[in-house]
Design an enzyme around this catalytic site. Structure first.
Site, PDB file in Angstrom:
ATOM      1  N   ASP A  97     -10.501   1.975 -97.340  1.00  0.00           N
ATOM      2  CA  ASP A  97      -9.739   3.153 -97.275  1.00  0.00           C
ATOM      3  C   ASP A  97      -8.833   2.981 -96.004  1.00  0.00           C
ATOM      4  O   ASP A  97      -7.543   3.424 -95.890  1.00  0.00           O
ATOM      5  CB  ASP A  97     -10.568   4.446 -96.872  1.00  0.00           C
ATOM      6  CG  ASP A  97     -11.306   4.412 -98.088  1.00  0.00           C
ATOM      7  OD1 ASP A  97     -11.488   3.647 -98.905  1.00  0.00           O
ATOM      8  OD2 ASP A  97     -11.930   5.759 -98.408  1.00  0.00           O
ATOM      9  N   SER A 116      -9.271  11.068 -97.474  1.00  0.00           N
ATOM     10  CA  SER A 116      -8.905  12.045 -96.557  1.00  0.00           C
ATOM     11  C   SER A 116      -9.132  11.720 -94.979  1.00  0.00           C
ATOM     12  O   SER A 116      -8.453  11.615 -94.085  1.00  0.00           O
ATOM     13  CB  SER A 116      -9.302  13.511 -97.163  1.00  0.00           C
ATOM     14  OG  SER A 116      -9.563  14.293 -95.995  1.00  0.00           O
TER      15      SER A 116
END
Ligand code: MEV
Length: 342
Positions: free
Chosen positions: A164, A119
């Site tokens: 990420d 996220s």
């Protein structure tokens, strides 16, 4: 107004060890964070994060003075809405050579916070792209990834790898090893995600692994062994026919990849980053016939990822106590992209 979105991700193999330069394989998945920016004349940054996929809240924060506001919600939520945006805005200001630029920033996300689905990386990537574009500068996806890495690195006090942010920026399947980041031409994997509704503290979990690794040779060996698992997995993925569809070249491909995922989960558990609910979901997936299952991301709570071309794992997870949501995660071939520019 400029709106950009970026996908979340799962680690197929290699989280935590990637922090020490071992390789990792990740897939971007089709849950996205959208960040909309509107320039402001007064140089301030106002963040509106009404939906971060837990209990939505609104934060109004007018910049660095005094630090993030004192709000009674879990820390990762506040960080997602403030720290990452603040660092992303700094990167955009630097990229566009506009040190005094101010923005109204709106964050909407389908990616649960702190759950291992990337996220914060997706929010940071989308924010940098939207803010630089609104200042008239277009960065390519790799530049956005590099700036997002620097922003995450700053917020996570040096604990972040490039994995990420790179996955979120470029999309698809990727392999990351230190500063070497590349897209993988791998078959589309039949991934199922189980989410326990919780979150782990990435900083704490990374520190915990570092501490074990510093104290015990066998913990350092476990980190290296994760790298070996990923090297094996990379060979398997690159040898498979990328057009073979969800089942790969044959069932043996999924069995072998699943075995590597199971092994990886065992090593991550030994390093102390699994949890009761993650283990329960991993075992529910395996019992339902998943070819392999493991936690994804930092661990401590959040999500597992399982490999299953059938509907069985998703169904079993949806009946597993402690599993709040179970869904098939389709590969997001698009990384960061413009949704609206006016
Ligand atoms: C977090 O999604 C993955 C970790 O490997 C940390 C990192 O790579 O930055 C635990």
């Amino acid at each position: 107004m400029t709106c950009c979105s970026a996908p979340g991700k799962v680690y197929v193999l290699g989280e935590h060890a990637v922090v020490y330069g071992e390789p990792a394989v990740l897939c971007a998945v089709d849950r996205r964070a959208r960040v909309t920016v509107d320039p402001r004349d007064d140089g301030r940054v106002r963040v509106d994060a009404t939906d971060l996929s837990i209990d939505g809240f609104t934060v109004t924060w007018d910049g660095a003075e005094g630090g993030p506001p004192d709000v009674d919600v879990p820390t990762p939520l506040v960080e997602a809405a403030t720290g990452y945006i603040d660092a992303a805005v700094s990167q955009a200001r630097e990229a566009a050579d506009a040190p005094d630029a101010g923005f109204d920033v709106t964050v909407e996300s389908e990616i649960p916070v702190g759950a291992g689905l990337g996220s914060s990386a997706a929010v940071t990537v989308a924010a940098i792209d939207a803010a630089t574009r609104s200042l008239g500068v277009e960065l390519d996806a790799r530049d956005v990834a590099e700036r997002a890495y620097r922003a995450e690195h700053e917020v996570q006090e040096g604990q972040a790898s490039r994995a990420d942010t790179f996955t979120s920026a470029v999309g698809g399947a990727v392999r990351v090893e230190g500063t070497d980041r590349r897209e993988l031409d791998a078959p589309d994997l039949p991934l199922v995600v189980g989410y326990d509704g919780g979150a782990g503290d990435t900083g704490e979990l990374v520190s915990g692994v570092r501490d074990l690794r510093d104290r015990y040779g066998f913990a350092a060996d476990a980190v290296t062994a994760i790298g070996d698992v990923v090297r094996e997995g990379t060979e398997l993925l690159t040898a498979a026919d990328p057009d073979a569809g969800a089942d790969g070249a044959d069932g043996a491909f999924l069995d072998e990849l699943g075995e590597l995922m199971d092994f990886d989960h065992g090593l991550l558990s030994a390093l102390g980053v699994s949890s009761r609910s993650l283990d329960a979901m991993v075992w529910a997936a395996r019992d339902a016939g998943a070819r392999g299952a493991k936690l994804t991301g930092a661990g401590g709570g959040g999500c597992i990822v399982a490999l299953d071309p059938t509907a069985e794992t998703r169904t079993a997870l949806s009946f597993t106590p402690g599993c709040e949501d179970a869904f098939r995660a389709e590969l997001a071939t698009d990384g960061v992209r413009v949704e609206e520019a006016a």
